[in-house]
Design a protein around this motif. Structure first.
Motif, PDB file in Angstrom:
ATOM      1  N   TRP A 118      55.997  19.812  42.167  1.00 31.92           N
ATOM      2  CA  TRP A 118      57.085  19.016  41.595  1.00 31.92           C
ATOM      3  C   TRP A 118      58.155  19.919  40.990  1.00 31.92           C
ATOM      4  O   TRP A 118      59.355  19.727  41.198  1.00 31.92           O
ATOM      5  CB  TRP A 118      56.526  18.044  40.554  1.00 31.92           C
ATOM      6  N   ARG A 119      57.752  20.933  40.220  1.00 30.68           N
ATOM      7  CA  ARG A 119      58.711  21.842  39.593  1.00 30.68           C
ATOM      8  C   ARG A 119      59.450  22.683  40.648  1.00 30.68           C
ATOM      9  O   ARG A 119      60.630  22.962  40.507  1.00 30.68           O
ATOM     10  CB  ARG A 119      58.027  22.765  38.583  1.00 30.68           C
ATOM     11  N   LEU A 120      58.732  23.104  41.695  1.00 34.22           N
ATOM     12  CA  LEU A 120      59.382  23.876  42.752  1.00 34.22           C
ATOM     13  C   LEU A 120      60.420  23.025  43.471  1.00 34.22           C
ATOM     14  O   LEU A 120      61.512  23.504  43.788  1.00 34.22           O
ATOM     15  CB  LEU A 120      58.346  24.407  43.737  1.00 34.22           C
ATOM     16  N   TYR A 121      60.078  21.788  43.743  1.00 32.11           N
ATOM     17  CA  TYR A 121      61.020  20.887  44.402  1.00 32.11           C
ATOM     18  C   TYR A 121      62.294  20.736  43.568  1.00 32.11           C
ATOM     19  O   TYR A 121      63.408  20.856  44.085  1.00 32.11           O
ATOM     20  CB  TYR A 121      60.371  19.516  44.641  1.00 32.11           C
ATOM     21  N   SER A 122      62.127  20.495  42.274  1.00 38.11           N
ATOM     22  CA  SER A 122      63.319  20.322  41.427  1.00 38.11           C
ATOM     23  C   SER A 122      64.104  21.625  41.314  1.00 38.11           C
ATOM     24  O   SER A 122      65.337  21.615  41.267  1.00 38.11           O
ATOM     25  CB  SER A 122      62.940  19.790  40.046  1.00 38.11           C
ATOM     26  N   ARG A 123      63.427  22.767  41.295  1.00 37.88           N
ATOM     27  CA  ARG A 123      64.106  24.064  41.221  1.00 37.88           C
ATOM     28  C   ARG A 123      64.896  24.341  42.497  1.00 37.88           C
ATOM     29  O   ARG A 123      66.051  24.762  42.450  1.00 37.88           O
ATOM     30  CB  ARG A 123      63.072  25.161  40.973  1.00 37.88           C
ATOM     31  N   VAL A 124      64.285  24.087  43.655  1.00 36.38           N
ATOM     32  CA  VAL A 124      64.975  24.331  44.920  1.00 36.38           C
ATOM     33  C   VAL A 124      66.172  23.397  45.036  1.00 36.38           C
ATOM     34  O   VAL A 124      67.259  23.813  45.449  1.00 36.38           O
ATOM     35  CB  VAL A 124      64.008  24.162  46.114  1.00 36.38           C
ATOM     36  N   ARG A 125      66.009  22.135  44.659  1.00 38.04           N
ATOM     37  CA  ARG A 125      67.121  21.192  44.698  1.00 38.04           C
ATOM     38  C   ARG A 125      68.271  21.664  43.829  1.00 38.04           C
ATOM     39  O   ARG A 125      69.445  21.543  44.196  1.00 38.04           O
ATOM     40  CB  ARG A 125      66.642  19.813  44.224  1.00 38.04           C
ATOM     41  N   ARG A 126      67.945  22.221  42.677  1.00 35.71           N
ATOM     42  CA  ARG A 126      68.983  22.690  41.760  1.00 35.71           C
ATOM     43  C   ARG A 126      69.654  23.955  42.291  1.00 35.71           C
ATOM     44  O   ARG A 126      70.821  24.198  42.030  1.00 35.71           O
ATOM     45  CB  ARG A 126      68.374  22.956  40.384  1.00 35.71           C
ATOM     46  N   MET A 127      68.921  24.784  43.013  1.00 35.86           N
ATOM     47  CA  MET A 127      69.503  26.048  43.495  1.00 35.86           C
ATOM     48  C   MET A 127      70.410  25.860  44.701  1.00 35.86           C
ATOM     49  O   MET A 127      71.192  26.749  45.012  1.00 35.86           O
ATOM     50  CB  MET A 127      68.394  27.045  43.846  1.00 35.86           C
ATOM     51  N   VAL A 128      70.286  24.755  45.411  1.00 37.23           N
ATOM     52  CA  VAL A 128      71.053  24.616  46.647  1.00 37.23           C
ATOM     53  C   VAL A 128      72.039  23.461  46.633  1.00 37.23           C
ATOM     54  O   VAL A 128      72.760  23.272  47.591  1.00 37.23           O
ATOM     55  CB  VAL A 128      70.112  24.474  47.881  1.00 37.23           C
ATOM     56  N   GLY A 129      72.132  22.704  45.574  1.00 35.20           N
ATOM     57  CA  GLY A 129      73.033  21.552  45.544  1.00 35.20           C
ATOM     58  C   GLY A 129      74.164  21.714  44.550  1.00 35.20           C
ATOM     59  O   GLY A 129      74.191  22.635  43.737  1.00 35.20           O
ATOM     60  N   ARG A 130      75.105  20.792  44.628  1.00 38.05           N
ATOM     61  CA  ARG A 130      76.250  20.769  43.713  1.00 38.05           C
ATOM     62  C   ARG A 130      75.759  20.443  42.299  1.00 38.05           C
ATOM     63  O   ARG A 130      74.955  19.545  42.111  1.00 38.05           O
ATOM     64  CB  ARG A 130      77.233  19.705  44.175  1.00 38.05           C
ATOM     65  N   GLN A 131      76.261  21.206  41.333  1.00 36.16           N
ATOM     66  CA  GLN A 131      75.817  21.038  39.950  1.00 36.16           C
ATOM     67  C   GLN A 131      77.003  20.954  39.014  1.00 36.16           C
ATOM     68  O   GLN A 131      78.014  21.611  39.225  1.00 36.16           O
ATOM     69  CB  GLN A 131      74.951  22.221  39.528  1.00 36.16           C
ATOM     70  N   LYS A 132      76.825  20.192  37.955  1.00 37.37           N
ATOM     71  CA  LYS A 132      77.847  20.107  36.909  1.00 37.37           C
ATOM     72  C   LYS A 132      77.665  21.296  35.976  1.00 37.37           C
ATOM     73  O   LYS A 132      76.546  21.629  35.594  1.00 37.37           O
ATOM     74  CB  LYS A 132      77.700  18.802  36.145  1.00 37.37           C
TER      75      LYS A 132
END
Length: 179
Positions: free
Chosen positions: A21-35
């Motif tokens: 779960w933590r890896l999924y959220s980390r990967v999503r944060r590293m490759v997507g648009r962020q505020k």
């Protein structure tokens, strides 16, 4: 009739689910648009800097471990600055946004996940051996693990500093942008 699960297997599965779960959220944060968030950026800088310092202090008696950590941190910092150059920045009425490099984010995530899987398999295979066959100090103090951690931590610190510098260029002395 259901066969009861072994308690250690249940613990391993619970930990594995949490890690996935933590890896999924980390990967999503590293490759997507962020505020852009100053608070989160400063937390990242302080957190990883403190971890690097603590690991460096703990590995002071092992020069190879300290060298691996410092070398990884330097390589990670260089990757962080390269990553800032590849980042797409946006200034919109809703706030400041950035999109990290997809390829760099995937490569760093794969490096981290690969090392975690390797260490997990090593730990699981060692759990059935005799108590003194697998020294835990060697397990937690591997130079390769410190090198990889240094790469990731150096990347996060340098990238966060780059984000703050970009933000200061875009909004030098204006009002705080809502987080």
């Amino acid at each position: 009739m259901a066969i009861p699960a072994h308690p250690s297997l249940v613990v391993y599965l619970g930990i594995a689910a949490l890690v996935v779960w933590r890896l999924y959220s980390r990967v999503r944060r590293m490759v997507g648009r962020q505020k852009m968030s100053d608070r989160r950026t400063w937390i990242r800088i302080v957190f990883f800097s403190v971890l690097i310092a603590m690991l460096l202090l703990g590995s002071a008696v092992h020069p190879m471990h300290a060298a691996a950590l410092l070398g990884g941190t330097a390589a990670g910092a260089a990757l962080g600055w390269y990553g800032i150059r590849l980042t797409r920045f946006e200034q919109t009425p809703e706030g400041l946004f950035y999109t990290p490099s997809l390829h760099l984010g995937i490569a760093l995530s794969a490096l981290f996940i690969g090392r975690l899987v390797y260490r997990g398999v090593l730990l699981y295979s060692a759990s059935g051996t005799a108590p003194n066959t697998f020294p835990s100090a060697e397990f937690s103090g591997s130079p390769l693990t410190l090198l990889i951690f240094g790469i990731l931590a150096g990347y996060y610190v340098a990238y966060a500093v780059g984000l703050l510098l970009w933000r200061r260029r875009v909004v030098p002395f204006g009002p705080e942008i809502p987080q």
